[in-house]
Design a protein around this motif. Structure first.
Motif, PDB file in Angstrom:
ATOM      1  N   LEU A 110       0.822  -1.204   0.000  1.00 29.46           N
ATOM      2  CA  LEU A 110       0.000   0.000   0.000  1.00 29.46           C
ATOM      3  C   LEU A 110       0.859   1.258   0.000  1.00 29.46           C
ATOM      4  O   LEU A 110       0.520   2.253  -0.653  1.00 29.46           O
ATOM      5  N   ALA A 111       1.935   1.237   0.765  1.00 30.42           N
ATOM      6  CA  ALA A 111       2.817   2.394   0.894  1.00 30.42           C
ATOM      7  C   ALA A 111       4.114   1.928   1.540  1.00 30.42           C
ATOM      8  O   ALA A 111       4.140   0.902   2.224  1.00 30.42           O
ATOM      9  N   PHE A 112       5.183   2.694   1.325  1.00 30.57           N
ATOM     10  CA  PHE A 112       6.455   2.289   1.899  1.00 30.57           C
ATOM     11  C   PHE A 112       7.395   3.474   2.012  1.00 30.57           C
ATOM     12  O   PHE A 112       7.223   4.506   1.363  1.00 30.57           O
ATOM     13  N   LYS A 113       8.405   3.301   2.855  1.00 24.62           N
ATOM     14  CA  LYS A 113       9.551   4.194   2.932  1.00 24.62           C
ATOM     15  C   LYS A 113      10.804   3.341   2.834  1.00 24.62           C
ATOM     16  O   LYS A 113      10.897   2.301   3.503  1.00 24.62           O
ATOM     17  N   THR A 114      11.752   3.733   2.013  1.00 21.51           N
ATOM     18  CA  THR A 114      13.052   3.070   1.993  1.00 21.51           C
ATOM     19  C   THR A 114      14.145   4.115   2.173  1.00 21.51           C
ATOM     20  O   THR A 114      13.964   5.286   1.844  1.00 21.51           O
ATOM     21  N   THR A 115      15.274   3.675   2.690  1.00 22.95           N
ATOM     22  CA  THR A 115      16.423   4.547   2.902  1.00 22.95           C
ATOM     23  C   THR A 115      17.551   4.090   1.994  1.00 22.95           C
ATOM     24  O   THR A 115      17.968   2.929   2.071  1.00 22.95           O
ATOM     25  N   PRO A 116      18.061   4.959   1.122  1.00 17.48           N
ATOM     26  CA  PRO A 116      19.156   4.562   0.231  1.00 17.48           C
ATOM     27  C   PRO A 116      20.372   4.079   1.010  1.00 17.48           C
ATOM     28  O   PRO A 116      20.702   4.621   2.077  1.00 17.48           O
ATOM     29  N   GLU A 155      11.044  10.041  10.921  1.00 22.22           N
ATOM     30  CA  GLU A 155      11.760   8.905  11.501  1.00 22.22           C
ATOM     31  C   GLU A 155      12.918   8.459  10.608  1.00 22.22           C
ATOM     32  O   GLU A 155      12.828   7.444   9.910  1.00 22.22           O
ATOM     33  N   PRO A 156      14.030   9.190  10.630  1.00 22.47           N
ATOM     34  CA  PRO A 156      15.150   8.796   9.772  1.00 22.47           C
ATOM     35  C   PRO A 156      15.723   7.433  10.105  1.00 22.47           C
ATOM     36  O   PRO A 156      16.314   6.778   9.234  1.00 22.47           O
ATOM     37  N   ASP A 157      15.564   6.987  11.357  1.00 25.12           N
ATOM     38  CA  ASP A 157      16.122   5.693  11.741  1.00 25.12           C
ATOM     39  C   ASP A 157      15.132   4.541  11.611  1.00 25.12           C
ATOM     40  O   ASP A 157      15.472   3.396  11.949  1.00 25.12           O
ATOM     41  N   THR A 158      13.915   4.815  11.146  1.00 24.07           N
ATOM     42  CA  THR A 158      13.078   3.726  10.634  1.00 24.07           C
ATOM     43  C   THR A 158      13.507   3.576   9.182  1.00 24.07           C
ATOM     44  O   THR A 158      13.067   4.308   8.305  1.00 24.07           O
ATOM     45  N   LEU A 159      14.421   2.640   8.947  1.00 28.55           N
ATOM     46  CA  LEU A 159      15.141   2.597   7.672  1.00 28.55           C
ATOM     47  C   LEU A 159      14.244   2.173   6.517  1.00 28.55           C
ATOM     48  O   LEU A 159      14.353   2.702   5.407  1.00 28.55           O
ATOM     49  N   HIS A 160      13.387   1.191   6.769  1.00 29.18           N
ATOM     50  CA  HIS A 160      12.456   0.706   5.743  1.00 29.18           C
ATOM     51  C   HIS A 160      11.134   0.406   6.434  1.00 29.18           C
ATOM     52  O   HIS A 160      11.112  -0.195   7.517  1.00 29.18           O
ATOM     53  N   TRP A 161      10.034   0.819   5.817  1.00 22.87           N
ATOM     54  CA  TRP A 161       8.700   0.682   6.422  1.00 22.87           C
ATOM     55  C   TRP A 161       7.711   0.321   5.318  1.00 22.87           C
ATOM     56  O   TRP A 161       7.685   0.980   4.272  1.00 22.87           O
ATOM     57  N   TYR A 162       6.947  -0.730   5.550  1.00 20.83           N
ATOM     58  CA  TYR A 162       5.996  -1.212   4.553  1.00 20.83           C
ATOM     59  C   TYR A 162       4.619  -1.411   5.170  1.00 20.83           C
ATOM     60  O   TYR A 162       4.490  -2.059   6.218  1.00 20.83           O
ATOM     61  N   ALA A 163       3.618  -0.882   4.521  1.00 19.71           N
ATOM     62  CA  ALA A 163       2.229  -1.207   4.831  1.00 19.71           C
ATOM     63  C   ALA A 163       1.731  -2.117   3.723  1.00 19.71           C
ATOM     64  O   ALA A 163       1.824  -1.780   2.535  1.00 19.71           O
ATOM     65  N   ILE A 164       1.229  -3.299   4.094  1.00 23.21           N
ATOM     66  CA  ILE A 164       0.852  -4.296   3.096  1.00 23.21           C
ATOM     67  C   ILE A 164      -0.570  -4.784   3.340  1.00 23.21           C
ATOM     68  O   ILE A 164      -1.082  -4.744   4.458  1.00 23.21           O
ATOM     69  N   HIS A 165      -1.199  -5.229   2.251  1.00 19.51           N
ATOM     70  CA  HIS A 165      -2.574  -5.738   2.299  1.00 19.51           C
ATOM     71  C   HIS A 165      -2.576  -7.146   1.739  1.00 19.51           C
ATOM     72  O   HIS A 165      -2.305  -7.366   0.553  1.00 19.51           O
ATOM     73  N   PHE A 166      -2.867  -8.109   2.606  1.00 20.37           N
ATOM     74  CA  PHE A 166      -2.878  -9.507   2.192  1.00 20.37           C
ATOM     75  C   PHE A 166      -4.143  -9.870   1.425  1.00 20.37           C
ATOM     76  O   PHE A 166      -4.208 -10.927   0.803  1.00 20.37           O
ATOM     77  N   GLY A 167      -5.142  -9.027   1.486  1.00 22.35           N
ATOM     78  CA  GLY A 167      -6.432  -9.302   0.870  1.00 22.35           C
ATOM     79  C   GLY A 167      -7.526  -9.308   1.925  1.00 22.35           C
ATOM     80  O   GLY A 167      -7.275  -9.569   3.108  1.00 22.35           O
ATOM     81  N   GLY A 168      -8.744  -8.988   1.506  1.00 25.17           N
ATOM     82  CA  GLY A 168      -9.857  -8.971   2.454  1.00 25.17           C
ATOM     83  C   GLY A 168      -9.605  -7.989   3.574  1.00 25.17           C
ATOM     84  O   GLY A 168      -9.258  -6.823   3.352  1.00 25.17           O
ATOM     85  N   ASN A 169      -9.743  -8.461   4.802  1.00 24.58           N
ATOM     86  CA  ASN A 169      -9.561  -7.577   5.962  1.00 24.58           C
ATOM     87  C   ASN A 169      -8.211  -7.757   6.642  1.00 24.58           C
ATOM     88  O   ASN A 169      -8.022  -7.293   7.765  1.00 24.58           O
TER      89      ASN A 169
END
Length: 226
Positions: A110-116, A155-169
């Motif tokens: 759904l959305a993400f943050k990555t740090t080079p 949050e610079p030290d949250t290096l990678h962050w992912y919001a994911i949807h597996f389907g349904g609820n």
């Protein structure tokens, strides 16, 4: 890497939880270490690949991301699944058919943050499974998309962050940190505060039973990113 394979173009993810056979925890972790090298050498369209291990060493997780469904399909037809299918009876409780296949959970990102360039300092990961309340699926998805921007901005030290949807609820958050201080800062930060305010409306079980009770922490044993 194909023309469309960019870490900024991640659309699909897989979260695979494995339970090591008793006494085989180190062997399974070692196998995943070899797997990381295989991914790096043979799968240019696997954009991120990580192997995680619980504190008790028993649970191991593979989390990976892709730029397309085709790239995800190619990964599951590649060398790592082939190798794991041959070793699963020895390393994984339930073997391939009962210990691996049922625990492959594919998802939309759904959305993400990555740090080079943040690879060698990725040490800790967390996973939070979330179940949306009936009728709140779109609202929870929207909330998680907003959360990505909060993490990027604060949050610079949250290096990678992912919001994911597996389907349904079924949803989840997967994130990566360099140390425990960064974990603590994140869970006292803006996304956590907003989730605490809205969880009773959006998440089955609310804040305590639907969010906090589900938080899982792992050591990162392998991490590669394109």
């Amino acid at each position: 890497m194909s023309a469309n394979a960019s870490i900024e173009n991640q659309t699909r993810a897989s979260y695979i939880q494995l339970t090591a056979q008793s006494g085989k925890e180190a062997d399974l972790a070692g196998f995943l270490g070899v797997g990381a090298q295989l991914v790096y050498e043979t799968e240019p369209d696997t954009l991120l690949w990580s192997a995680l291990q619980s504190q008790d060493k028993k649970t191991l997780v593979i989390f990976d991301t892709f730029g397309s469904q085709a790239a995800q399909d190619a990964h599951f037809a590649g060398k790592i699944p082939q190798a794991l299918s041959g070793k699963a009876h020895e390393l994984v409780e339930g073997g391939w058919d009962n210990g691996v296949i049922p625990n492959i959970n594919n998802a939309d990102i759904l959305a993400f943050k990555t740090t080079p360039n943040a690879m060698s300092n990725v040490k800790i990961a967390t996973f939070i499974p979330l179940t949306a309340k009936a009728g709140e699926e779109e609202n929870l998805a929207g909330f998680l998309k907003q959360g990505a921007q909060i993490v990027k901005d604060n949050e610079p030290d949250t290096l990678h962050w992912y919001a994911i949807h597996f389907g349904g609820n079924k949803f989840g958050i997967v994130d990566f940190f360099p140390n425990q201080a960064a974990v603590d800062f994140h869970f006292a930060g803006g996304v956590a505060q907003a989730m605490q305010q809205h969880a009773s409306t959006l998440v089955e079980g609310g804040w305590e039973d639907g969010v906090v009770a589900g938080i899982q922490a792992f050591s990162v044993i392998e991490f590669i990113k394109r």
